[in-house]
Design a protein around this motif. Structure first.
Motif, PDB file in Angstrom:
ATOM      1  N   LEU A 137      -6.323   3.931   7.234  1.00 51.65           N
ATOM      2  CA  LEU A 137      -6.128   2.829   6.144  1.00 51.65           C
ATOM      3  C   LEU A 137      -6.144   1.456   6.834  1.00 51.65           C
ATOM      4  O   LEU A 137      -6.961   0.650   6.530  1.00 51.65           O
ATOM      5  CB  LEU A 137      -4.965   3.033   5.471  1.00 51.65           C
ATOM      6  CG  LEU A 137      -4.725   2.137   4.241  1.00 51.65           C
ATOM      7  CD1 LEU A 137      -5.953   2.195   3.406  1.00 51.65           C
ATOM      8  CD2 LEU A 137      -3.721   2.619   3.669  1.00 51.65           C
ATOM      9  N   VAL A 141     -11.312   7.970   1.092  1.00 51.76           N
ATOM     10  CA  VAL A 141     -10.288   6.891   0.928  1.00 51.76           C
ATOM     11  C   VAL A 141     -10.521   6.343  -0.499  1.00 51.76           C
ATOM     12  O   VAL A 141     -11.579   5.608  -0.556  1.00 51.76           O
ATOM     13  CB  VAL A 141     -10.208   5.778   2.044  1.00 51.76           C
ATOM     14  CG1 VAL A 141      -8.925   5.115   1.412  1.00 51.76           C
ATOM     15  CG2 VAL A 141      -9.897   6.455   3.234  1.00 51.76           C
ATOM     16  N   TYR A 175       1.022  -1.102  -0.123  1.00 51.91           N
ATOM     17  CA  TYR A 175       0.078  -0.037  -0.044  1.00 51.91           C
ATOM     18  C   TYR A 175       0.879   1.242   0.126  1.00 51.91           C
ATOM     19  O   TYR A 175       1.672   1.265   0.810  1.00 51.91           O
ATOM     20  CB  TYR A 175      -0.999   0.105   1.223  1.00 51.91           C
ATOM     21  CG  TYR A 175      -1.949  -1.053   1.444  1.00 51.91           C
ATOM     22  CD1 TYR A 175      -3.223  -1.292   0.545  1.00 51.91           C
ATOM     23  CD2 TYR A 175      -1.488  -2.399   1.900  1.00 51.91           C
ATOM     24  CE1 TYR A 175      -4.030  -2.104   0.777  1.00 51.91           C
ATOM     25  CE2 TYR A 175      -2.596  -3.318   1.969  1.00 51.91           C
ATOM     26  CZ  TYR A 175      -3.442  -3.355   1.254  1.00 51.91           C
ATOM     27  OH  TYR A 175      -4.337  -4.328   1.358  1.00 51.91           O
ATOM     28  N   PRO A 234      -0.185   4.869  -0.023  1.00 47.56           N
ATOM     29  CA  PRO A 234      -0.896   6.194   0.031  1.00 47.56           C
ATOM     30  C   PRO A 234      -0.380   7.447   0.069  1.00 47.56           C
ATOM     31  O   PRO A 234       0.929   7.634   0.377  1.00 47.56           O
ATOM     32  CB  PRO A 234      -1.564   5.719   1.371  1.00 47.56           C
ATOM     33  CG  PRO A 234      -0.739   5.191   2.200  1.00 47.56           C
ATOM     34  CD  PRO A 234       0.121   4.390   1.452  1.00 47.56           C
ATOM     35  N   VAL A 269      -3.139   4.954  -3.011  1.00 49.92           N
ATOM     36  CA  VAL A 269      -4.408   5.168  -2.294  1.00 49.92           C
ATOM     37  C   VAL A 269      -4.283   6.666  -2.153  1.00 49.92           C
ATOM     38  O   VAL A 269      -3.306   7.395  -1.428  1.00 49.92           O
ATOM     39  CB  VAL A 269      -4.469   4.546  -0.742  1.00 49.92           C
ATOM     40  CG1 VAL A 269      -5.592   5.025  -0.099  1.00 49.92           C
ATOM     41  CG2 VAL A 269      -4.379   2.941  -0.755  1.00 49.92           C
TER      42      VAL A 269
END
Length: 897
Positions: free
Chosen positions: A388, A542, A375, A377, A495
């Motif tokens: 998250l 998100v 991930y 972000p 993200v």
């Protein structure tokens, strides 16, 4: 373009509305694929699919009655079980053919839960036999294994009889009988539907702390523990249906019976393992065992030897130093702690936020199984990683291991973060070969072990609202970890996290106005909690962007890599290019998943005026124009936009104390003070990239009443590489030119421009004077105007000092000073106007394009092309501003004669 569901701006009742409000539908695609197990001989090979021929129809066995004892037990179990079924409509996967379910494990509770889920989903009951009862057990489900079968009993028998243990069956006998029935009866065609059951996966609904000890995990449990798990966590049960396996296709391959059942069992076992890993995470080793693996790795052992030689110490002392580094870094993930913290966070989110909207998560759920997910972000607040991880956990996805700065390893807080999966790294690791070796090996072990990871490629929180230039350190470690053991494909998941109000807003304001960044402390955190809980931070969005598959990037940039492991001491030439490409694509895909909230739209409009104020009618018209640009010229299919009207947006701005209304007989005026304007520049910068094409065209007509379309496109192409680098835009120069053409058409339609001639591709003209159309056009262009001012400052300083005079660092410092002075003399500017990093990026792009280049002394030199570029800039900037820039551009001290 996806839009946020229309929600009122008032505070939702926490008891009535969960804090996490899904925005996109989770109903599966009617054309969802059917698993074809015949194509998956290798469990790690991709599974081929075939599409169903026709829409699903209700199955006649839905009307059949189950045995009386199962109905009785089902009623006894009903008060303790609340199901969450994924996908929401699994019945669409099946047609008129008989259905047989396959579970990971046998167990009465699993059978009853499956029966309940099938009833709620409109599927045939598993507790009624298939036509002809090919299983011979008066039921329509099988399981791959009994969790306790063939283990303790087999070992006890072996010890008692002094004989070797009997071989343990590696496949289901019922599954073998089902396949044999298909061979015997060519007309038989049963759909085999895999079903995964997890008890204890919705902590936001749990009220008991003791329940965390009996949540779903990898441990083999007995009947009593399973009963306790149902009593404590049964109301948080997840049942996930998968697409059917085509048994007839498998039989038609003609493989020997034993090989067929082994192959199908292997495919199903791999499927269940991947789903379990995606839901509750990999089978975690303890922190101690993982650290032992790190210290036993060859690269770390070599680094320990080198450290002992440099320190002139013993190998034992160097090993202790490496051990201390590993313990400083390593996470200590605890499932009970994660569940417990989730209990605490739920009321916090409900109290401080008006809702958390999530978009495009289902696409990740479909892509994640079987992948190492990283991930990546955007990073704008300390809330990012908490939010998250919480969202992933409550949506049935294991929280990732998170890279955190060592500054967050505070007493108590650091321990909780470490238990939640955080591992801590130092801000700088240069000069410490041992630390670098330990950290690299730790990341490699996580990648090889299938742990999902989260880190912020920007390195730190953005203080300006723009995405920062990415840092490639963690990306490089991830790629090298994969190359060392390329067993599991890696998926980078960008993200975008968008806020309406930041908890760190005041501290950012201090930093932007020149104050030093405050050091984090436990007391600062504790003292700030009451204020946070009393505040309302609006809505959070998100958005999950388009994932990036490492394998595809390697195929493009490293075609010579043959898929074999690359030793740690080898550094292929293509590695740096691959890392740079990944870093840029991550930021591009984050921007392509942006959310446009009411505060973004208010900031875009109000900051375009000298006094940050507008009449109410003008403000409504400007917001409507911004919404039209996004709707008619969508930036990406993953961008989301608030569905609220300009009137609702203005009311919301007043409600959360962003806007101030001044009553006046000729019409109310809405605006913000200087302090709020600085904070609003943050939210304008969040979405600046979405309006690049429109802002460029508007800038062309700031100081020019007429201009040909060809000239607009020509200048746009020349400036695009710099805008692309600064704003992480996704288009090629040709695609940007096409977008400019479409934007011109929209401006003509909206009356902002008109075509007065068809010569030279069309002559465009704006209105004369101070009409509403000119006002709106100027407001759209204002957001990009300061970028061109910065560019002209850099060019002016270079030309004024001459070729071969300034190094890149000297030019950057002079530009910074000139921009500060211009802001004081000419007009107030946004804080990022004199940000050194933006000048650094512009200078780097000049070098990449060979508009400037260093000589043998490291000084920048250039030719006539730079003067041509500066001449083009005069088309965009007004004469007065150009004169001011040229006047204040500093010169280096001339050597005395």
């Amino acid at each position: 373009m996806p839009t946020q569901p229309s929600l009122p701006f008032h505070e939702p009742d926490a008891a009535q509305s969960p804090v996490v409000q899904p925005a996109d539908a989770t109903t599966p695609d009617p054309d969802a694929p059917v698993i074809d197990a015949s194509a998956a001989i290798d469990p790690d090979a991709p599974v081929q699919v075939e599409l169903p021929v026709e829409p699903p129809r209700p199955h006649p066995s839905l009307r059949a009655r189950r045995p009386w004892w199962t109905r009785l037990l089902g009623r006894l179990l009903a008060p303790w079980i609340v199901l969450k079924i994924e996908p929401q409509a699994p019945a669409q996967f099946v047609d008129g053919r008989p259905v047989c379910y396959v579970l990971e494990d046998y167990g009465l509770s699993n059978a009853l839960i499956l029966d309940r889920a099938c009833t709620e989903a409109g599927l045939p009951s598993p507790l009624r036999p298939l036509p002809g009862d090919p299983l011979g057990r008066k039921r329509a489900y099988v399981a791959l294994s009994r969790r306790n079968a063939g283990s303790a009993l087999n070992l006890a028998t072996s010890l008692a009889t002094n004989k070797p243990p009997a071989p343990v069956t590696t496949h289901s006998g019922s599954l073998a009988r089902l396949l044999e029935a298909h061979r015997a009866d060519p007309a038989l065609d049963v759909q085999l539907v895999p079903v995964s059951i997890f008890v204890g996966r919705a902590p936001d609904k749990n009220t008991g702390w003791f329940a965390v000890l009996f949540s779903e995990n990898w441990t083999i449990v007995g009947r009593f523990r399973r009963l306790l798990a149902i009593l404590l966590n049964g109301r948080d049960t997840l049942v996930r249906f998968a697409a059917p396996v085509n048994l007839r296709t498998i039989i038609d391959e003609g493989l020997p019976p034993e090989r067929t059942v082994r192959k199908l069992s292997r495919v199903l076992r791999t499927h269940f393992h991947r789903i379990r890993e995606a839901i509750i995470g990999p089978d975690l080793s303890t922190r101690r065992l993982l650290i032992d693996k790190v210290l036993a790795a060859e690269p770390v052992k070599e680094a320990i030897v080198d450290q002992a030689r440099r320190d002139k110490s013993s190998a034992a002392a160097a090993w202790k130093k490496a051990h201390a580094i590993a313990y400083e870094i390593a996470a200590d993930y605890s499932h009970p702690v994660v569940r417990s913290v989730s209990f605490l966070l739920t009321p916090v989110w409900n109290r401080i936020y008006r809702g958390v909207l999530v978009h495009h998560l289902d696409t990740l759920k479909q892509a994640a199984p079987g992948h190492e997910v990283v991930y990546v972000p955007s990073h704008r607040s300390h809330m990012d990683y908490l939010l998250l991880s919480y969202l992933l956990y409550t949506r049935g996805i294991v929280p990732p291991h998170i890279v955190a700065g060592i500054n967050l390893n505070l007493p108590v807080v650091g321990t909780l973060l470490r238990k939640g999966g955080a591992f801590f790294i130092r801000r700088s690791i240069r000069g410490s070969a041992l630390y670098s070796a330990v950290l690299s090996e730790y990341v490699a072990q996580l990648v090889a072990g299938g742990y999902s990871i989260e880190y912020f490629t920007e390195g730190g929180r953005s203080r300006t609202g723009r995405l920062l230039q990415p840092k490639g350190g963690m990306i490089s470690m991830t790629v090298r970890g994969f190359l060392r053991q390329p067993t599991r494909p890696v998926l980078f998941q960008p993200v975008y996290i968008g806020y309406e109000k930041l908890m760190e807003g005041n501290s950012y304001l201090d930093e932007l106005t020149g104050k030093a960044k405050a050091k984090e402390s436990i007391w600062q955190l504790l003292l700030g909690i009451p204020k946070v809980l009393r505040s309302n931070y609006g809505q959070v969005v998100v958005n999950f962007g388009e994932p990036i598959r490492l394998g595809e990037v390697l195929a493009q940039h490293a075609p010579e890599w043959d898929g074999k492991p690359v030793p740690e001491d080898q550094k292929p030439k293509w590695l740096a290019e691959t890392v740079d490409t990944l870093a840029q694509r991550i930021n591009i895909n984050i921007n392509r998943a942006a959310d446009v909230n009411p505060i973004n739209l208010l900031a875009l409009a109000l900051l375009s005026t000298p006094k940050h104020a507008m009449g109410e009618g003008d403000l409504r018209a400007q917001i409507a124009l911004s919404q039209t640009l996004l709707a008619d010229l969508p930036y990406s299919d993953r961008v989301t936009v608030t569905p609220h009207t300009p009137e609702q947006i203005i009311a919301h701005g007043e409600e959360i104390n962003v806007l101030e209304r001044t009553r006046h007989p000729l019409g109310d005026v809405l605006g913000v003070d200087d302090e709020k304007a600085i904070l609003l520049s943050y939210f304008r910068n969040n979405v600046l990239h979405l309006y690049t094409a429109a802002a460029w065209i508007a800038c062309c007509f700031q100081h020019n009443r007429r201009m040909s379309l060809a000239r607009v496109l020509e200048l746009g192409r020349s400036v695009y590489p710099f805008l692309q680098s600064e704003l992480f835009l996704p288009w090629s120069e040709d695609e940007f030119g096409e977008r400019l053409t479409r934007t011109v058409d929209l401006f003509v339609r909206e009356g902002l421009l008109e075509r007065v001639s068809e010569d030279d591709g069309g002559i465009l003209s704006r209105n004369a004077g101070q009409s509403d159309e000119v006002f709106r056009l100027r407001a759209i262009g204002h957001s990009l105007q300061q970028a061109f001012e910065r560019y002209y400052i850099a060019i002016s300083v270079l030309v004024k000092n001459g070729a071969g005079t300034l190094s890149s660092g000297e030019l950057e410092s002079m530009c910074h000073l000139a921009a500060q002075r211009l802001s004081l003399l000419y007009a107030p500017a946004a804080p990022e106007f004199f940000d050194k990093t933006l000048f650094r990026g512009f200078i780097q792009k000049l070098r990449e394009l060979r508009l400037v280049w260093p000589d043998e002394n490291g000084k920048l030199t250039f030719d006539q092309r730079l003067a041509t570029w500066a001449k083009d800039a005069k088309v965009i900037l007004g004469r007065e501003l150009r004169h001011t820039i040229e006047k204040i551009s500093p010169e280096t001290a001339k050597p005395s004669a």
